[in-house]
Motif scaffolding. Structure first.
Motif, mmCIF file in Angstrom:
data_model
loop_
_atom_site.group_PDB
_atom_site.id
_atom_site.type_symbol
_atom_site.label_atom_id
_atom_site.label_comp_id
_atom_site.label_asym_id
_atom_site.label_seq_id
_atom_site.Cartn_x
_atom_site.Cartn_y
_atom_site.Cartn_z
ATOM 1 N N THR A 43 0.861 -1.179 0.000
ATOM 2 C CA THR A 43 0.000 0.000 0.000
ATOM 3 C C THR A 43 0.897 1.229 0.000
ATOM 4 N N TYR A 45 0.864 5.396 0.290
ATOM 5 C CA TYR A 45 0.153 6.623 0.607
ATOM 6 C C TYR A 45 0.838 7.790 -0.091
ATOM 7 N N LYS A 106 -6.856 5.423 15.818
ATOM 8 C CA LYS A 106 -7.545 4.211 15.395
ATOM 9 C C LYS A 106 -8.952 4.564 14.932
ATOM 10 N N GLU A 111 -4.691 4.700 8.225
ATOM 11 C CA GLU A 111 -4.475 3.508 9.032
ATOM 12 C C GLU A 111 -3.011 3.398 9.467
ATOM 13 N N SER A 114 0.214 0.687 8.121
ATOM 14 C CA SER A 114 -0.438 -0.068 7.041
ATOM 15 C C SER A 114 0.273 0.052 5.708
ATOM 16 N N ARG A 161 4.816 0.645 7.878
ATOM 17 C CA ARG A 161 5.186 -0.551 8.621
ATOM 18 C C ARG A 161 6.679 -0.483 8.951
#
Length: 250
Positions: A43, A45, A106, A111, A114, A161
């Motif tokens: 993913t 962003y 949260k 997220e 992520s 991550r």
């Protein structure tokens, strides 16, 4: 209301609706899009995505990844959604309306932990250092709020991550404060100066950094945009067409 016009980007591979006046997609977005190399399950962003040129270019170049365009301006986010649809990328690209300077929470639209990659082209100027442009969108795209680059880098760190990669483009004179904000959050920080011509000072810097890495800082050879006659160098031409990637090797 600022009307929208349609133009081509990435050598004609993308159709972009964007405001007729104000901030427009160009070299900065093309270079930023050439920074990451996501894998099929990543993913990505794109923070402060605007109408989406960089993030959409990443989605086009890496058909296995998922891209999330983050934009705070509602009207610009609407144009980004239109661009996602126009370019046939709705299955893999989302547009999120969010403030990247706010703390991650949260259940929010962003997220935590992520992303494998975050790219960003943050505002270049600190508040009070330049006269704000009259166009509200251009002003927001060019001038930071109170927390400046620190908040953007904090957001990127929270989204990534462990071992995830951040890539950004900025003015060359911002390097000291960017390194200070990256310190203790990222390692393997690699800086590539971007020169208009081979004998001119850098006007931009590209930075790639890895979360939780302990690898040392590296200052890389520069990327030169133009030849003596004003035309793009072969490397810059390829990046503008979306046919190459930034060389991050030492």
């Amino acid at each position: 209301m600022n009307p929208a016009t349609t133009s081509v980007f990435l050598g004609g591979r993308l159709q972009l609706a964007q405001p007729a006046k104000g901030h427009r997609a160009g070299t900065d977005a093309a270079l930023l899009a050439a920074c990451p190399s996501p894998t099929a399950d990543d993913t990505v962003y794109d923070l402060g995505a605007g109408v989406g040129p960089a993030g959409l270019a990443v989605a086009l170049r890496f058909p296995g990844c998922r891209v999330r365009l983050v934009e705070i301006d509602r009207a610009i986010a609407a144009l980004a959604r239109a661009n996602v649809e126009t370019n046939g990328l709705a299955a893999r690209v989302d547009v999120l309306e969010a403030d990247v300077t706010a703390r991650l929470a949260k259940g929010g639209p962003l997220e935590p932990a992520s992303a494998g990659h975050v790219i960003m082209n943050p505002p270049f100027h600190l508040a009070g250092t330049v006269r704000p442009p009259p166009d509200a969108y251009r002003s927001g795209a060019h001038i930071h709020g109170e927390e400046g680059d620190e908040a953007w880098i904090r957001c990127a760190h929270g989204l990534l991550r462990p071992k995830g990669m951040l890539a950004l483009i900025h003015r060359a004179d911002a390097l000291p404060r960017l390194l200070a904000a990256l310190d203790r959050r990222f390692g393997d920080i690699r800086v590539k100066p971007v020169l208009p011509r081979v004998d001119e000072p850098a006007v931009r810097i590209l930075i790639r950094a890895q979360r939780e890495s302990r690898a040392p800082f590296i200052l890389l050879p520069p990327l030169v945009l133009h030849q003596a006659d004003g035309s793009f160098t072969p490397e810059a031409e390829a990046l503008h067409r979306g046919e190459g990637s930034v060389d991050w090797q030492a």
